[in-house]
Design a protein around this motif. Structure first.
Motif, PDB file in Angstrom:
ATOM      1  N   PHE A 143     -43.080  38.076 -53.384  1.00  0.00           N
ATOM      2  CA  PHE A 143     -42.820  38.462 -54.770  1.00  0.00           C
ATOM      3  C   PHE A 143     -44.076  38.287 -55.626  1.00  0.00           C
ATOM      4  O   PHE A 143     -44.826  37.339 -55.454  1.00  0.00           O
ATOM      5  N   GLN A 144     -44.249  39.231 -56.552  1.00  0.00           N
ATOM      6  CA  GLN A 144     -45.278  39.081 -57.583  1.00  0.00           C
ATOM      7  C   GLN A 144     -44.781  39.802 -58.832  1.00  0.00           C
ATOM      8  O   GLN A 144     -43.990  40.736 -58.741  1.00  0.00           O
ATOM      9  N   LEU A 145     -45.239  39.335 -59.993  1.00  0.00           N
ATOM     10  CA  LEU A 145     -44.841  39.992 -61.232  1.00  0.00           C
ATOM     11  C   LEU A 145     -45.717  41.211 -61.462  1.00  0.00           C
ATOM     12  O   LEU A 145     -46.920  41.178 -61.246  1.00  0.00           O
ATOM     13  N   ASN A 146     -45.095  42.291 -61.943  1.00  0.00           N
ATOM     14  CA  ASN A 146     -45.851  43.507 -62.252  1.00  0.00           C
ATOM     15  C   ASN A 146     -46.204  43.528 -63.742  1.00  0.00           C
ATOM     16  O   ASN A 146     -45.983  42.550 -64.461  1.00  0.00           O
ATOM     17  N   ALA A 147     -46.757  44.628 -64.203  1.00  0.00           N
ATOM     18  CA  ALA A 147     -47.200  44.749 -65.600  1.00  0.00           C
ATOM     19  C   ALA A 147     -46.049  44.624 -66.593  1.00  0.00           C
ATOM     20  O   ALA A 147     -46.263  44.280 -67.751  1.00  0.00           O
ATOM     21  N   GLU A 148     -44.830  44.900 -66.139  1.00  0.00           N
ATOM     22  CA  GLU A 148     -43.648  44.778 -67.002  1.00  0.00           C
ATOM     23  C   GLU A 148     -43.035  43.387 -66.931  1.00  0.00           C
ATOM     24  O   GLU A 148     -41.938  43.166 -67.441  1.00  0.00           O
ATOM     25  N   ASN A 149     -43.721  42.468 -66.248  1.00  0.00           N
ATOM     26  CA  ASN A 149     -43.247  41.099 -66.068  1.00  0.00           C
ATOM     27  C   ASN A 149     -41.927  41.039 -65.294  1.00  0.00           C
ATOM     28  O   ASN A 149     -41.066  40.209 -65.557  1.00  0.00           O
ATOM     29  N   LYS A 150     -41.804  41.947 -64.340  1.00  0.00           N
ATOM     30  CA  LYS A 150     -40.655  41.995 -63.429  1.00  0.00           C
ATOM     31  C   LYS A 150     -41.171  41.723 -62.024  1.00  0.00           C
ATOM     32  O   LYS A 150     -42.330  42.034 -61.702  1.00  0.00           O
ATOM     33  N   ALA A 151     -40.313  41.177 -61.173  1.00  0.00           N
ATOM     34  CA  ALA A 151     -40.736  40.848 -59.811  1.00  0.00           C
ATOM     35  C   ALA A 151     -40.745  42.089 -58.929  1.00  0.00           C
ATOM     36  O   ALA A 151     -39.738  42.784 -58.808  1.00  0.00           O
ATOM     37  N   ASP A 152     -41.901  42.358 -58.330  1.00  0.00           N
ATOM     38  CA  ASP A 152     -42.028  43.381 -57.295  1.00  0.00           C
ATOM     39  C   ASP A 152     -41.875  42.695 -55.946  1.00  0.00           C
ATOM     40  O   ASP A 152     -42.151  41.499 -55.802  1.00  0.00           O
ATOM     41  N   VAL A 153     -41.480  43.482 -54.954  1.00  0.00           N
ATOM     42  CA  VAL A 153     -41.355  42.967 -53.595  1.00  0.00           C
ATOM     43  C   VAL A 153     -42.595  43.384 -52.809  1.00  0.00           C
ATOM     44  O   VAL A 153     -42.977  44.549 -52.807  1.00  0.00           O
ATOM     45  N   LEU A 154     -43.219  42.406 -52.169  1.00  0.00           N
ATOM     46  CA  LEU A 154     -44.399  42.634 -51.339  1.00  0.00           C
ATOM     47  C   LEU A 154     -44.016  42.570 -49.869  1.00  0.00           C
ATOM     48  O   LEU A 154     -42.987  41.975 -49.509  1.00  0.00           O
ATOM     49  N   ASP A 155     -44.874  43.150 -49.041  1.00  0.00           N
ATOM     50  CA  ASP A 155     -44.712  43.036 -47.590  1.00  0.00           C
ATOM     51  C   ASP A 155     -45.854  42.171 -47.081  1.00  0.00           C
ATOM     52  O   ASP A 155     -46.967  42.643 -46.917  1.00  0.00           O
ATOM     53  N   HIS A 156     -45.585  40.906 -46.903  1.00  0.00           N
ATOM     54  CA  HIS A 156     -46.587  39.945 -46.456  1.00  0.00           C
ATOM     55  C   HIS A 156     -47.841  40.005 -47.322  1.00  0.00           C
ATOM     56  O   HIS A 156     -48.961  40.115 -46.826  1.00  0.00           O
ATOM     57  N   GLY A 157     -47.631  39.978 -48.634  1.00  0.00           N
ATOM     58  CA  GLY A 157     -48.731  39.956 -49.582  1.00  0.00           C
ATOM     59  C   GLY A 157     -49.325  41.323 -49.876  1.00  0.00           C
ATOM     60  O   GLY A 157     -50.268  41.423 -50.658  1.00  0.00           O
ATOM     61  N   GLN A 158     -48.819  42.368 -49.271  1.00  0.00           N
ATOM     62  CA  GLN A 158     -49.360  43.720 -49.447  1.00  0.00           C
ATOM     63  C   GLN A 158     -48.343  44.614 -50.157  1.00  0.00           C
ATOM     64  O   GLN A 158     -47.148  44.325 -50.159  1.00  0.00           O
TER      65      GLN A 158
END
Length: 89
Positions: A27-42
């Motif tokens: 997980f990481q926050l995007n520009a909208e401050n919402k959590a995006d889902v990553l695939d092993h950091g990618q």
């Protein structure tokens, strides 16, 4: 290795980032401050609120902990058969 689907409901996500703290490779926050889902950091294919991931048992447990930490239950985790693992139904 288990294959799971991780989905974030952007309408429920408030950007608390507890999931990012617990599972930063998923997980990481995007520009909208919402959590995006990553695939092993990618981010193959760019930002996404939903991904299918091949994970180890340890990674799956960490992703579930991240989902459980969400104060609005905005993160959904499914097994490869489509059964919802979290939140439990």
């Amino acid at each position: 290795m288990p294959r799971i689907k991780v989905k974030v409901d952007p309408d429920l996500c408030i950007g608390a980032a507890s999931c990012v703290t617990i599972a930063p490779d998923t997980f990481q926050l995007n520009a909208e401050n919402k959590a995006d889902v990553l695939d092993h950091g990618q981010e193959p294919g760019g930002e996404s609120y939903e991904r299918e991931l091949e994970v180890t048992q340890s990674e799956m447990e960490n992703i579930l902990l991240g989902a459980q930490s969400c104060p609005t239950l905005a993160i959904f985790v499914y097994d490869e058969a489509g059964k919802q693992l979290f939140p439990e139904m």
